[in-house]
Structures are given as structure tokens and as C-alpha cells.
Design an enzyme around this catalytic site. Sequence first.
Site, PDB file in Angstrom:
ATOM      1  CG  ASP A  48       0.021  -0.063   2.414  1.00  0.00           C
ATOM      2  OD1 ASP A  48       1.473  -0.026   2.684  1.00  0.00           O
ATOM      3  OD2 ASP A  48      -1.268  -0.171   3.733  1.00  0.00           O
ATOM      4  CB  SER A  49       4.644   1.674  -0.272  1.00  0.00           C
ATOM      5  OG  SER A  49       4.854   0.384  -0.403  1.00  0.00           O
ATOM      6  CG  ASP A  87       1.274  -3.776   1.902  1.00  0.00           C
ATOM      7  OD1 ASP A  87       0.774  -4.796   3.272  1.00  0.00           O
ATOM      8  OD2 ASP A  87       1.305  -3.484   1.816  1.00  0.00           O
ATOM      9  CE  LYS A 117       3.256  -5.788   3.730  1.00  0.00           C
ATOM     10  NZ  LYS A 117       2.955  -4.767   4.754  1.00  0.00           N
ATOM     11  CD  GLU A 119       0.998  -1.238   7.844  1.00  0.00           C
ATOM     12  OE1 GLU A 119       0.848  -0.252   8.643  1.00  0.00           O
ATOM     13  OE2 GLU A 119       1.490  -1.552   6.617  1.00  0.00           O
ATOM     14  CD  GLU A 186       8.264  -0.381   7.038  1.00  0.00           C
ATOM     15  OE1 GLU A 186       8.463   0.807   6.623  1.00  0.00           O
ATOM     16  OE2 GLU A 186       7.740  -0.752   7.316  1.00  0.00           O
TER      17      GLU A 186
END
Length: 290
Positions: A48-49, A87, A117, A119, A186
Site C-alpha cells: 500500500d506504499s 497489502d 499482508k 500490519e 520494519e
Amino acid sequence: MAVKHPLNIVKMKKMKQEGNALSMVTAYDYPTAQLAEEAGVDMILVGDSLGNVVLGYDSTLPVTIEDMVYHTRSVVRGAGNTFVVADMPFMTYHGSIDETLRNVRKLMQEGHAHAVKMEGGREICSAVETITGAGVPVLGHIGLTPQSVNQIGGYRIQGKDEKDAQRLLEDAKALEQAGAFGIVLELVTEQVAEYITSQLSIPTIGIGAGRGVDGQVLVFHDIFQYASPYRNKKFVKNFGDAGTLIREGFVQYVKEVKERSFPDESHVFTAEDQVVENLYGRGREKVNNA
């Protein structure tokens, strides 16, 4: 070139046991995915970056599930023999479990991802357990979690004191217990990342987490300085300078168009004289005599 077979989560766990490092690249489109696969990258993350890197947002928060489906589908088309992780964007897995599963289904069925993925640590473990129970592989992500940047106080290094290190370790173990096949670490201090890695049976993939993890991931645009202006990051090694190359190419293109030196004779297509005569007749003579 030998046919490449995509990794699976069983092979990844074996690679950890054998000490074989995993290579992962974050990419967002078809041509980049093609090049990554041709180079032998083990996994591709559609992060999602893309909000920051491709869409021009200030953070990852505006990225939607539709954005992720679109870009994941493009990447999978370009790298059909590579394990692709997508993501789950901001707030797509914090509501009801039905809503979470609908979003997972979109990424898997419409985006054709191989895994998702997520977070977070212990607070998302019930969702991870449900998703993996439905047969979908989940890659965890702890340390600096960009979706929570406003809550954690900015882009800070994680694991710098004993309390924070213990929190990260407990989150990692909880994610493993919930069924995650691996965990991204990260911006975690090297010592803490290495210790967490030693305590898990699943692989860890670091980004700014030092040398003691089981694999590394970097964003394509960081690897090749593909941005303007490019901001250097301590945890990134640049392996090329695409930004300068592209900018210089644009400058030269504009110059040659303005000078009318492009296109030249080698770039044009010509018709036979008879074709021109039949189309324009005497009008051609007037043009030539003008």
C-alpha cells in the site's frame, strides 16, 4: 532460461531452516513485475506504499481496496511464476470479520494474489487466525507500521528499549501462533530483529531491520532511485539511478522536438510515389513547386 516455479509457504519455511535468504521486492505494475521475475526475485509485495510512491499521497491511508486489487492484478500478470503478496490497506481488516473476509476475497479472487499482508501485532491475531483458517496465507508486519504512523508518533525506529523489544517479540510470537507464514520487520533495531528471528519457526523479512533476519525487502523505486527528488534513506542501498537516466532522457527528447531534429529520416515511413499521386494528384505538384 529455465522455467521458474513460484515459492510456497512450505518452501519458505524450509529456506529459513537451511539459512537461505529470501529476496522480496515491492512493485506495483506489470513491467516492473516482469523484470523482477526475470531477475529471480523470490517474492513480490504489492504494497500500500503505492499511495506514497505511485499515487502521490502523503501517506498510505488513502489507498483503497480497489487500488490494491488493480495494482495486484497488474503485477500478477507480469510475474505469473512468482509468489505475490498484496497489502490489506488501512481499515480494511479492523471492522467485522465478514467485512474483512470480503476484502480478502477481493484481493485473492479479483487481484489474484497468493497471500495478503496485514500490519499489527496481537490486536489483529483473531483476524489472522480466521483468514488463515479460510485457507488464505497471511504475512504479518510489525515494527514501524505506516498505517498506524499517526498513533505511534511518526516514522521512528522500533525496539530501542527493553519494553519495546519485549512488545515486538510478543507480537511476533502471537502472529506465528495465529497462523502467519512470515513476518515483515520494519525499522527495527538489528539486535532485536535478530533475536525475534531466532525465536520463530517462520521466516522474517526485514526492511531497515539489519542483517540477522531471514530475508530482505526493498521498494523498487528505492532500489533504482526512481523519484524526483529522490530522498536517501539509511536502510536502503541504491542499485541504480533510473531517476537521473529518465530525467536526462526527457530533457533530450524535449530539446530534439523543439529543434525538429526528431523524428529524422530513420524514424519515418514513406509511401510509393504512385500512392501519393493517386491520393493527391495535381495537388502534390503544387506542394512540391511551392
